[in-house]
Design an enzyme around this catalytic site. Sequence first.
Site, PDB file in Angstrom:
ATOM      1  N   PHE A 149       0.964  -1.250  -0.021  1.00 24.49           N
ATOM      2  CA  PHE A 149       0.146  -0.008  -0.010  1.00 24.49           C
ATOM      3  C   PHE A 149       0.915   1.342  -0.029  1.00 24.49           C
ATOM      4  O   PHE A 149       1.694   1.213   0.811  1.00 24.49           O
ATOM      5  CB  PHE A 149      -0.767  -0.115   1.209  1.00 24.49           C
ATOM      6  CG  PHE A 149      -1.988   0.926   1.320  1.00 24.49           C
ATOM      7  CD1 PHE A 149      -3.240   0.961   0.496  1.00 24.49           C
ATOM      8  CD2 PHE A 149      -1.584   2.487   1.701  1.00 24.49           C
ATOM      9  CE1 PHE A 149      -4.019   1.966   0.135  1.00 24.49           C
ATOM     10  CE2 PHE A 149      -2.420   3.636   1.604  1.00 24.49           C
ATOM     11  CZ  PHE A 149      -3.516   3.205   0.728  1.00 24.49           C
ATOM     12  N   ASP A 234       9.490   2.717   1.182  1.00 21.61           N
ATOM     13  CA  ASP A 234       8.399   3.480   1.738  1.00 21.61           C
ATOM     14  C   ASP A 234       8.183   3.156   3.251  1.00 21.61           C
ATOM     15  O   ASP A 234       7.707   2.078   3.489  1.00 21.61           O
ATOM     16  CB  ASP A 234       7.147   2.901   1.003  1.00 21.61           C
ATOM     17  CG  ASP A 234       5.962   3.663   1.280  1.00 21.61           C
ATOM     18  OD1 ASP A 234       5.819   4.529   2.322  1.00 21.61           O
ATOM     19  OD2 ASP A 234       4.708   3.525   0.703  1.00 21.61           O
ATOM     20  N   LYS A 263       3.402  10.889   7.072  1.00 17.60           N
ATOM     21  CA  LYS A 263       2.399  10.604   8.379  1.00 17.60           C
ATOM     22  C   LYS A 263       3.230  11.155   9.394  1.00 17.60           C
ATOM     23  O   LYS A 263       2.954  12.574   9.782  1.00 17.60           O
ATOM     24  CB  LYS A 263       2.171   9.179   8.662  1.00 17.60           C
ATOM     25  CG  LYS A 263       1.477   8.467   7.515  1.00 17.60           C
ATOM     26  CD  LYS A 263       0.985   7.184   8.032  1.00 17.60           C
ATOM     27  CE  LYS A 263       0.408   6.195   6.897  1.00 17.60           C
ATOM     28  NZ  LYS A 263      -0.931   6.317   6.766  1.00 17.60           N
TER      29      LYS A 263
HETATM   30  N1  PLP Z   1       2.629   4.578   2.150  1.00 16.80           N
HETATM   31  C1  PLP Z   1       2.482   3.832   3.064  1.00 16.80           C
HETATM   32  C2  PLP Z   1       3.270   2.788   3.442  1.00 16.80           C
HETATM   33  C3  PLP Z   1       1.213   4.061   3.429  1.00 16.80           C
HETATM   34  O1  PLP Z   1       0.758   3.329   4.635  1.00 16.80           O
HETATM   35  C4  PLP Z   1       0.249   5.316   3.289  1.00 16.80           C
HETATM   36  C5  PLP Z   1      -0.847   5.525   3.860  1.00 16.80           C
HETATM   37  O2  PLP Z   1      -1.536   4.665   4.660  1.00 16.80           O
HETATM   38  C6  PLP Z   1       0.663   6.323   2.142  1.00 16.80           C
HETATM   39  C7  PLP Z   1       2.012   5.787   1.631  1.00 16.80           C
HETATM   40  C8  PLP Z   1      -0.114   7.275   1.753  1.00 16.80           C
HETATM   41  O3  PLP Z   1      -0.003   8.398   2.686  1.00 16.80           O
HETATM   42  P1  PLP Z   1      -1.021   9.351   2.500  1.00 16.80           P
HETATM   43  O4  PLP Z   1      -2.401   8.874   2.979  1.00 16.80           O
HETATM   44  O5  PLP Z   1      -0.463  10.425   3.466  1.00 16.80           O
HETATM   45  O6  PLP Z   1      -0.957   9.820   1.034  1.00 16.80           O
END
Ligand code: PLP
Length: 410
Positions: A149, A234, A263
């Site tokens: 994700f 990520d 986050k």
């Molecule tokens: N990358 C990861 C691993 C995430 O868990 C998330 C969101 O849960 C994102 C990217 C996307 O972040 P945002 O919701 O701030 O766009």
Amino acid sequence: MTATLPGLSPETALHEDLMERHSAHNYHPLPVVVAEAEGAWVTDVDGRRYLDCLAGYSALNFGHRHPALVAAAHRQLDRVTLTSRAFGNDRIGPFCAALAQLLDKDMVLVMNTGAEAVESGIKVARKWGYEVRGVAHDRARIAVMAGGFHGRTTTIVGFSTDPDARGGFGPFTPGFDVVPYGDADALAAAMTPDTVGVLLEPVQGEAGVVVPPPGYLAAVRRICDRAGALMIADEVQSGLGRTGHLLATRSAGVDADVYLLGKALGGGIVPLSAVVADEAVLGVLHPGQHGSTFGGNPLACAVGSAVVDLLADPAVLTHARSLGRVLAARLDELVGHGVVAVRTAGPWAGIDVDPRLGSGRDVCTALARRGVLAKDTHGATLRLSPPLVATADELALAVDALAAVLADLR
Ligand code: PLP
């Protein structure tokens, strides 16, 4: 309309009704309407308190309204909040320097949301592939992981394996190869001469806190090195203390080429994300090739600098690791008592509830009635990601509530 919401107070029902009629239905929240919060606790519009064991999907690693972060935001609100990247501001430089130093990299590209950090990382990897690796124009490929994700943009959902995330949103951006997560051989087999990067979560959060097998991240590193591809971690959810370490990748003894953060970087106050890498990678971006109106705004950077200061205090991560041990020990006791399996990475847990007891949502609804907020991910899997400022007693309270809910459902 309130008649359609039995059992809710008039105040909660009013908000549920407004959201139902005027807020797009892209979420399905539990009927808890939060009005205030402090530390690990939130209070709803009826004055009921809940222990927040989701913590803004890890955006609230330092809890709600951490005093140092709120103070940094207040100070900045009284100075300047937004300039324009057409000019400099006196917050972005110190923030980028501090974050780069914390991660032992050269440079930071400041964005806002996690998805933007991922998009930016993809753009940077492609450009690096063409300019540094010499991949033929428009041929670059990036290997990504099944079950991963990374956010909600069209490019990102295009390589998602979740039918809900991608269904109805095509056509999608080409150039991605999806491989099974945790399978180094499959990744090695999927690498092509045009593969410029491997994008992965060191722990898959949304998938249910899926921890890869030991040695997997080191194997990914070796595969990237052999192929001359960038390892792009990520760490939007897994980073900044969530696993009890600054970075989940580093805790496995592996250094990625590119870190994607978001986050918790914004302290639960502002959206703030970043791509962190060495100049050899981020240096491919030149004026006019990438940007964001709000990226690098002084308010976000002031909060981000305060977050970096917090993370530089070893006590924060030490406490997070001790919470992780408490959580793992207590949750393990539930296996066989309504829980099928538990995966933890520091104070972050994926809990597979016996599906015969009900859905993850049923369990979360019952937990909320007992004063604990948590979120189901898929089916009967729950995710707990309490703020790192919670106490061991507070975590025990959450696990006790879960045990009671499971006993009720049995
Ligand atoms: N990358 C990861 C691993 C995430 O868990 C998330 C969101 O849960 C994102 C990217 C996307 O972040 P945002 O919701 O701030 O766009």
